[in-house]
Scaffold this motif. Structure first.
Motif, PDB file in Angstrom:
ATOM      1  N   GLN A   1       0.829  -1.202   0.000  1.00  0.00           N
ATOM      2  CA  GLN A   1       0.000   0.000   0.000  1.00  0.00           C
ATOM      3  C   GLN A   1       0.864   1.252   0.000  1.00  0.00           C
ATOM      4  O   GLN A   1       0.541   2.257  -0.672  1.00  0.00           O
ATOM      5  CB  GLN A   1      -0.915  -0.012   1.229  1.00  0.00           C
ATOM      6  CG  GLN A   1      -1.943  -1.129   1.219  1.00  0.00           C
ATOM      7  CD  GLN A   1      -2.601  -1.322   2.567  1.00  0.00           C
ATOM      8  OE1 GLN A   1      -2.383  -0.542   3.511  1.00  0.00           O
ATOM      9  NE2 GLN A   1      -3.402  -2.370   2.696  1.00  0.00           N
ATOM     10  N   ALA A   2       1.964   1.209   0.727  1.00  0.00           N
ATOM     11  CA  ALA A   2       2.871   2.365   0.771  1.00  0.00           C
ATOM     12  C   ALA A   2       3.514   2.626  -0.590  1.00  0.00           C
ATOM     13  O   ALA A   2       3.748   3.780  -0.969  1.00  0.00           O
ATOM     14  CB  ALA A   2       3.942   2.133   1.834  1.00  0.00           C
ATOM     15  N   ARG A   3       3.796   1.554  -1.338  1.00  0.00           N
ATOM     16  CA  ARG A   3       4.357   1.730  -2.683  1.00  0.00           C
ATOM     17  C   ARG A   3       3.389   2.502  -3.580  1.00  0.00           C
ATOM     18  O   ARG A   3       3.794   3.395  -4.338  1.00  0.00           O
ATOM     19  CB  ARG A   3       4.676   0.368  -3.303  1.00  0.00           C
ATOM     20  CG  ARG A   3       5.825  -0.377  -2.665  1.00  0.00           C
ATOM     21  CD  ARG A   3       6.114  -1.675  -3.416  1.00  0.00           C
ATOM     22  NE  ARG A   3       7.064  -2.510  -2.709  1.00  0.00           N
ATOM     23  CZ  ARG A   3       8.387  -2.368  -2.785  1.00  0.00           C
ATOM     24  NH1 ARG A   3       8.902  -1.412  -3.542  1.00  0.00           N
ATOM     25  NH2 ARG A   3       9.179  -3.173  -2.113  1.00  0.00           N
ATOM     26  N   HIS A   4       2.115   2.148  -3.500  1.00  0.00           N
ATOM     27  CA  HIS A   4       1.116   2.848  -4.315  1.00  0.00           C
ATOM     28  C   HIS A   4       1.012   4.312  -3.908  1.00  0.00           C
ATOM     29  O   HIS A   4       0.920   5.205  -4.770  1.00  0.00           O
ATOM     30  CB  HIS A   4      -0.245   2.162  -4.177  1.00  0.00           C
ATOM     31  CG  HIS A   4      -0.331   0.836  -4.864  1.00  0.00           C
ATOM     32  ND1 HIS A   4      -0.245   0.693  -6.240  1.00  0.00           N
ATOM     33  CD2 HIS A   4      -0.493  -0.426  -4.373  1.00  0.00           C
ATOM     34  CE1 HIS A   4      -0.346  -0.586  -6.569  1.00  0.00           C
ATOM     35  NE2 HIS A   4      -0.492  -1.284  -5.451  1.00  0.00           N
ATOM     36  N   ARG A   5       1.035   4.593  -2.614  1.00  0.00           N
ATOM     37  CA  ARG A   5       0.952   5.975  -2.154  1.00  0.00           C
ATOM     38  C   ARG A   5       2.180   6.772  -2.559  1.00  0.00           C
ATOM     39  O   ARG A   5       2.079   7.936  -2.952  1.00  0.00           O
ATOM     40  CB  ARG A   5       0.782   6.017  -0.634  1.00  0.00           C
ATOM     41  CG  ARG A   5      -0.566   5.531  -0.133  1.00  0.00           C
ATOM     42  CD  ARG A   5      -0.796   5.978   1.308  1.00  0.00           C
ATOM     43  NE  ARG A   5       0.259   5.486   2.183  1.00  0.00           N
ATOM     44  CZ  ARG A   5       0.221   4.328   2.821  1.00  0.00           C
ATOM     45  NH1 ARG A   5      -0.811   3.501   2.661  1.00  0.00           N
ATOM     46  NH2 ARG A   5       1.213   3.967   3.616  1.00  0.00           N
TER      47      ARG A   5
END
Length: 230
Positions: free
Chosen positions: A165-169
């Motif tokens: 999820q952090a990669r997408h953000r």
């Protein structure tokens, strides 16, 4: 006026503290089961707080929490560790045995000392001998140890989801992200006898993670830090 003795699980408080009968051992069983319940609750809370499960659990007992997690496993088969289903089924079975022993009624209870030798639960005879209770305590302890190992695997799975999820953000915002990283059952206190290294609370914290946006000059980040210190 006679004084009413408070009851706990159909046993008087005196039963729970007497060292010369089975009350103290039943109390140990209750506490052991409570530790298993805490572990299950922490697992269940984690899959809601850090995972895809939307609804929090409304359950509180060991058997109920095991059922709840089995439901999560049905809905999200890739979320929980592969071995957790068999473990949860064993937890359910042990919870039923624990309930029968703790809630058993002493049919020949002595009015003077409170001891009994004949016990029933739901009209069934219950083995409440010292050997049986100690065996059950050992089985619950084994389940706790296995559950702690499973919680490590579950923590790794949830941490992977948080990083994804952090990669997408990071890609969407072009800003570095520092996702939470968790470790279920990482801060349990152990006495000297159980730890083997003296009493204390050891927190096994996961490593901190920073997710950088695509194209970030990582070498430049470290070089900049070096120059600023010099």
């Amino acid at each position: 006026m006679p004084v009413e003795v408070p009851t706990l699980h159909r046993f008087t408080v005196r039963d729970m503290v007497r060292a010369d009968d089975m009350g103290g051992l039943v109390g140990e069983l209750v506490l052991c089961d409570a530790s298993l319940s805490v572990l299950l609750a922490e697992m269940r809370e984690s899959v809601t707080r850090y995972g895809p499960v939307m609804e929090p659990s409304t359950r509180s007992t060991t058997g109920q929490l095991a059922n709840d997690l089995l439901g999560v496993d049905n809905r999200y088969p890739a979320l929980l560790p592969a071995d957790i289903r068999a473990w949860l089924l064993r937890v359910k079975a042990i919870a039923e045995q624990r309930n029968a022993i703790v809630h058993a009624i002493g049919r020949d209870r002595c009015f003077g000392c409170g001891t009994s030798s004949i016990f029933e639960h739901n009209n069934k005879s219950i083995d409440r001998s010292e050997q049986r209770i100690r065996t059950l305590i050992n089985e619950i302890t084994e389940l706790i140890n296995e559950g702690v190992e499973l919680s490590v695997t579950l923590s790794t799975i949830l941490n992977g989801l948080l990083v994804a999820q952090a990669r997408h953000r990071a890609a969407a915002t072009q800003q570095a992200q520092c996702p939470d990283q968790i470790r279920i059952a990482a801060k349990w206190h152990r006495c000297a006898q159980c730890s083997g290294r003296g009493p204390g609370t050891v927190i096994n914290a996961p490593a901190a993670v920073m997710v950088l946006p695509p194209g970030t000059d990582v070498d430049g980040l470290f070089m900049g830090s070096t120059h600023s210190e010099g």
